[in-house]
Write a protein that holds these residues in place. Structure first.
Motif, PDB file in Angstrom:
ATOM      1  N   UNK A 181       0.831  -1.196   0.000  1.00  0.00           N
ATOM      2  CA  UNK A 181       0.000   0.000   0.000  1.00  0.00           C
ATOM      3  C   UNK A 181       0.860   1.237   0.000  1.00  0.00           C
ATOM      4  N   UNK A 182       0.231   2.364  -0.234  1.00  0.00           N
ATOM      5  CA  UNK A 182       0.927   3.644  -0.238  1.00  0.00           C
ATOM      6  C   UNK A 182       0.003   4.711   0.327  1.00  0.00           C
ATOM      7  N   UNK A 206      -3.792   2.592 -13.750  1.00  0.00           N
ATOM      8  CA  UNK A 206      -4.614   1.759 -14.628  1.00  0.00           C
ATOM      9  C   UNK A 206      -3.771   1.069 -15.693  1.00  0.00           C
ATOM     10  N   UNK A 207      -2.740   1.745 -16.168  1.00  0.00           N
ATOM     11  CA  UNK A 207      -1.859   1.131 -17.173  1.00  0.00           C
ATOM     12  C   UNK A 207      -1.120  -0.072 -16.606  1.00  0.00           C
ATOM     13  N   UNK A 208      -0.756   0.001 -15.325  1.00  0.00           N
ATOM     14  CA  UNK A 208       0.065  -1.049 -14.713  1.00  0.00           C
ATOM     15  C   UNK A 208      -0.753  -2.103 -13.981  1.00  0.00           C
ATOM     16  N   UNK A 209      -1.889  -1.703 -13.413  1.00  0.00           N
ATOM     17  CA  UNK A 209      -2.671  -2.629 -12.585  1.00  0.00           C
ATOM     18  C   UNK A 209      -4.102  -2.789 -13.073  1.00  0.00           C
ATOM     19  N   UNK A 210      -4.384  -2.371 -14.299  1.00  0.00           N
ATOM     20  CA  UNK A 210      -5.733  -2.435 -14.830  1.00  0.00           C
ATOM     21  C   UNK A 210      -6.107  -3.797 -15.371  1.00  0.00           C
ATOM     22  N   UNK A 226      -2.826 -10.184 -12.179  1.00  0.00           N
ATOM     23  CA  UNK A 226      -4.128  -9.647 -11.760  1.00  0.00           C
ATOM     24  C   UNK A 226      -4.023  -8.937 -10.417  1.00  0.00           C
ATOM     25  N   UNK A 227      -4.561  -7.729 -10.369  1.00  0.00           N
ATOM     26  CA  UNK A 227      -4.391  -6.871  -9.197  1.00  0.00           C
ATOM     27  C   UNK A 227      -5.713  -6.211  -8.831  1.00  0.00           C
ATOM     28  N   UNK A 228      -6.033  -6.257  -7.562  1.00  0.00           N
ATOM     29  CA  UNK A 228      -7.139  -5.464  -7.040  1.00  0.00           C
ATOM     30  C   UNK A 228      -6.565  -4.125  -6.610  1.00  0.00           C
ATOM     31  N   UNK A 248       4.691  -5.079  -7.345  1.00  0.00           N
ATOM     32  CA  UNK A 248       4.351  -4.219  -6.214  1.00  0.00           C
ATOM     33  C   UNK A 248       5.244  -2.973  -6.190  1.00  0.00           C
ATOM     34  N   UNK A 249       6.542  -3.168  -6.420  1.00  0.00           N
ATOM     35  CA  UNK A 249       7.481  -2.040  -6.405  1.00  0.00           C
ATOM     36  C   UNK A 249       7.162  -1.048  -7.513  1.00  0.00           C
ATOM     37  N   UNK A 250       6.758  -1.566  -8.683  1.00  0.00           N
ATOM     38  CA  UNK A 250       6.426  -0.676  -9.801  1.00  0.00           C
ATOM     39  C   UNK A 250       5.217   0.186  -9.476  1.00  0.00           C
ATOM     40  N   UNK A 251       4.241  -0.387  -8.800  1.00  0.00           N
ATOM     41  CA  UNK A 251       3.049   0.373  -8.436  1.00  0.00           C
ATOM     42  C   UNK A 251       3.381   1.467  -7.423  1.00  0.00           C
ATOM     43  N   UNK A 252       4.203   1.144  -6.456  1.00  0.00           N
ATOM     44  CA  UNK A 252       4.605   2.152  -5.486  1.00  0.00           C
ATOM     45  C   UNK A 252       5.464   3.237  -6.138  1.00  0.00           C
ATOM     46  N   UNK A 253       6.284   2.857  -7.115  1.00  0.00           N
ATOM     47  CA  UNK A 253       7.123   3.840  -7.798  1.00  0.00           C
ATOM     48  C   UNK A 253       6.282   4.855  -8.556  1.00  0.00           C
TER      49      UNK A 253
END
Length: 455
Positions: A317-318, A332-336, A342-344, A390-395
């Motif tokens: 989380x962030x 949305x591009x990374x976790x859509x 698959x990501x919630x 996960x790291x990419x989403x936080x970045x």
């Protein structure tokens, strides 16, 4: 702070059952809601009352055994391999004082038991979204509830707690005791809480529920919600979740297999005013589901509809200073819908009463955050690819990143290092907690968690 000296008994002699690997009942006793990990302790104590817990801690301390604690098993990230597991699920008592508007809750009571007991007197706790989560663990994580913008963190409304520390002593902790505030927000690092006394609120009804939009309206719904949250009053708490619904029989046919956006709303004002407030969200377009209504507090589990069956999950989380259109587009591009993993994606609106300082020393930091972004993934064995995801989403969120919430780090125990735990707190808070850890648990017996190491 009052304490009860530990006894001198040389064996684990308790009222509750004791299990070892291979014993009938062992596998059932270690089972929890999180299935990505399972404790595999050398000894399991199914505590029948608070004295069993004290005897169990004393036993473990004498033999220098690490101690794990489990009520419902929702937050398990760092499983025990050996050592002692103290199961608290038999301790479910809830006693309400309707005059003082408080409740005393035993170590293993789920939120559903507290909600039901308080509701008999027209009162409600500051519970979270899932009725099956343990009350104690929820408060030790800070307690970000369904009415959080109105009333703040649940941990701020704890009146007292009983806890067994690593030396085998039972302690009554109240505001002003150095351990009292440190325990709230630190996730079980200082001992086993056997009971907790908390404040209740005169709430009997809530306007809330869900608005669910299909794939074509996911992006418009997300942007509408983002703009809408900038101006809503603090009596309104909401979140938006984007996910592909699983192909499972229990999922309604209109939702099954579809990528959707679901906005969950909880409003404590008059229902008519709530209807007016959500009008901009309904204007996004046709909904696959619209369950917004005035409801008894006992039915508020329908606002988020958390899964009620055990399953495997990991999450990071962030905590964010703001939520921009640039950020949501990149997420949305990374976790859509087309994400390789698959990501919630769940975004929670903070602010309001959550910004207010809590009682002195309560270990819930980063209160200036305006949003919480959560990324939840499944899988039994998290690997390097998942960690990179996960790291990419936080970045993506790094320009607005304040820190993260330890309470919403699920699974992935191999990643639970000191740096990750530190990031959940302000530097001064972490230093204070580490010093207290050295004073009360110098051997780090309570380490099956996002661990605060003794300093």
């Amino acid at each position: 702070m009052t304490t009860t000296p530990h006894s001198r008994t040389g064996r684990l002699d308790t009222t509750g059952p004791v299990f070892r690997p291979g014993d009938p009942g062992y596998d059932e006793e270690i089972r929890g809601f999180q299935t990505a990990y399972t404790h595999r302790p050398a000894v399991v104590l199914g505590a029948a009352h608070a004295e069993d817990i004290r005897l169990g801690v004393e036993y473990a301390a004498r033999q220098n055994l690490p101690i794990a604690v489990q009520a419902t098993g929702h937050g398990l990230s760092v499983p025990a391999a050996g050592g002692l597991l103290i199961g608290t699920r038999r301790l479910t008592g809830v006693v309400v004082d309707p005059v003082a508007r408080t409740a005393r809750v035993a170590a293993g009571a789920p939120a559903s038991a507290l909600i039901a007991a308080a509701g008999q007197y027209g009162l409600a706790p500051l519970n979270g979204s899932s009725p099956s989560v343990g009350v104690i663990g929820y408060h030790l994580g800070g307690g970000l509830g369904i009415l959080a913008r109105t009333h703040g963190y649940a941990a701020d409304h704890v009146r007292a707690l009983d806890m067994v520390t690593a030396d085998g002593q039972s302690r009554r902790l109240e505001p002003g005791d150095e351990l009292f505030a440190a325990v709230l927000g630190s996730g079980g690092n200082f001992g086993v809480v056997t009971a907790l006394e908390l404040e209740l609120f005169p709430i009997t009804r809530v306007f809330g529920g869900q608005l669910t939009f299909g794939t074509a309206l996911v992006e418009p719904a997300l942007e509408a919600w983002r703009q809408w949250t900038a101006a809503v009053p603090e009596e309104l708490t909401s979140a938006i979740t984007l996910m592909t619904m699983p192909e499972l029989p229990m999922i309604p046919e209109p939702l099954r297999g579809r990528y959707i956006a679901t906005i969950a709303v909880a409003w404590t004002g008059p229902a008519a005013a709530g209807e007016a407030l959500v009008a901009p969200l309904r204007a996004v377009g046709p909904r696959l589901a619209d369950t917004l209504r005035d409801m008894p507090y006992a039915e508020t589990d329908s606002i988020h509809r958390d899964p009620d069956f055990p399953h495997a999950y990991t999450a990071t989380n962030a905590l964010l200073s703001e939520l921009t259109a640039t950020a949501t587009e990149s997420l949305l591009d990374t976790a859509g819908a087309e994400a390789a993993i698959p990501t919630v994606l769940s975004l929670r609106h903070l602010g309001g009463a959550l910004r207010r300082p809590g009682p002195a020393g309560v270990a819930v930091d980063h209160r200036d955050a305006e949003y919480l972004a959560r990324f939840i993934t499944g899988g039994e064995q998290p690997g390097d690819g998942l960690r990179a995801h996960h790291d990419a989403l936080r970045k993506i969120l790094s320009p607005w990143l304040i820190g993260h919430s330890p309470a919403f780090l699920y699974g992935a125990g191999d990643w639970a290092d000191e740096a990750q735990t530190r990031a959940g707190y302000a530097a001064a808070t972490y230093a204070r907690l580490a010093a207290l850890k050295a004073a009360y648990d110098p051997g780090n017996l309570f380490r099956h968690n996002r661990n605060i190491r003794p300093r």
